[in-house]
Design an enzyme around this catalytic site. Structure first.
Site, PDB file in Angstrom:
ATOM      1  CB  SER A 150       1.636  -0.412   2.640  1.00 38.85           C
ATOM      2  OG  SER A 150       2.051   0.889   3.042  1.00 38.85           O
ATOM      3  CE1 TYR A 165       1.239   1.307  -2.378  1.00 38.74           C
ATOM      4  CE2 TYR A 165       1.139   2.527  -0.318  1.00 38.74           C
ATOM      5  CZ  TYR A 165       1.706   1.530  -1.099  1.00 38.74           C
ATOM      6  OH  TYR A 165       2.728   0.759  -0.591  1.00 38.74           O
TER       7      TYR A 165
END
Length: 263
Positions: A150, A165
């Site tokens: 990501s 995350y």
């Protein structure tokens, strides 16, 4: 002369295992690989979601099947790999897409949520890569591993609170580089996609908070990702067209990361 371009991107005769493949980015990647000719095995936790996803792929003429499992559990990971080998014979392409997120300020972030994110986003990628390499890629002399990272793994954020995350996706980035270096001599390429904002169940909260239009404004291309935007990059990494590419992280984010890399 070189190979015709259509053949370089053709996955006929190849088998792909896609984790977190029942919806969102995993299903988009499965569609791309399946339409290029690969047989697809989907896995995620919920059987009902998987059944629906496999039916969606089959309607598009793709040979798709599924097996439900928790990607953070070593025994279940092994079961998925064993069953895939039994049903398909070998695994040529592994897409490590299963993931979770959790939004909380770092000072308040619950430890159990940290562990959940790390186990699914980092541990599962190690478990699946190791199991698939042992069962198929090393004995067959090669394979393709595609990790879904990501842009959260490339930089921090003052607006979105995602300490676990962001840390996990940063780990995926360096896991990709480290494994690519180690397994290159075995004929296995390891690359990562680093998506920006795509509408999905995982990004629903962020989209609701900031709005799709505002997120689009942050991207030089003035848009967020759609249902096709990961397909070409995934197919490049999965096919013979990408056979000389390994250890790379490709941001598919409308230019967000290049616009923010200076500060």
């Amino acid at each position: 002369m070189g190979t015709p371009i259509q053949r370089l991107f053709d996955l006929t005769g190849k088998n792909a295992l896609v984790t977190g493949g029942s919806r969102g980015l995993g299903l988009q990647i499965a569609e791309a690989l399946g339409e290029a000719g690969a047989k697809i095995m989907l896995t995620s936790r919920k059987a009902s979601d998987l059944e629906e996803a496999a039916a969606h792929l089959q309607q598009r003429g793709i040979d798709a099947r599924w097996v439900a499992a928790d990607a953070s559990d070593p025994a279940q990971v092994q079961k998925v790999v064993d069953e895939t080998m039994q049903r398909l014979g070998r695994i040529d392409i592994l897409v490590n897409n299963a993931g979770a997120t959790w939004g909380a300020p770092a000072e308040d972030h619950p430890l159990e949520a940290w562990d959940k994110v790390m186990n699914l986003n980092v541990r599962s990628i190690f478990l699946f890569s190791q199991a698939v390499a042992r069962a198929s890629m090393i004995p067959h002399g090669g394979g393709r591993i595609i990790n879904v990272a990501s842009i959260a793994g490339l930089a921090g954020s003052t607006d979105v609170k995602f300490i676990a995350y962001g840390t996990s996706k940063g780990a995926v980035v360096n896991f990709t580089r480290t494994l690519a270096a180690e397994w290159g001599p075995k004929g296995i390429t390891v690359n990562a996609l680093a998506p920006g904002f795509f509408p999905s169940k995982m990004t629903k909260g962020i989209l609701a908070t900031f709005g799709a239009e505002n997120l689009a404004k942050a991207a030089p291309l003035r848009r967020i990702g759609d249902d096709d935007d990961l397909k070409g990059a995934a197919l490049l990494f999965a096919s013979a067209a990408g056979k000389h590419i390994t250890g790379q992280i490709l941001a598919v984010d409308g230019g967000v990361s290049c616009a923010h890399s200076g500060g």
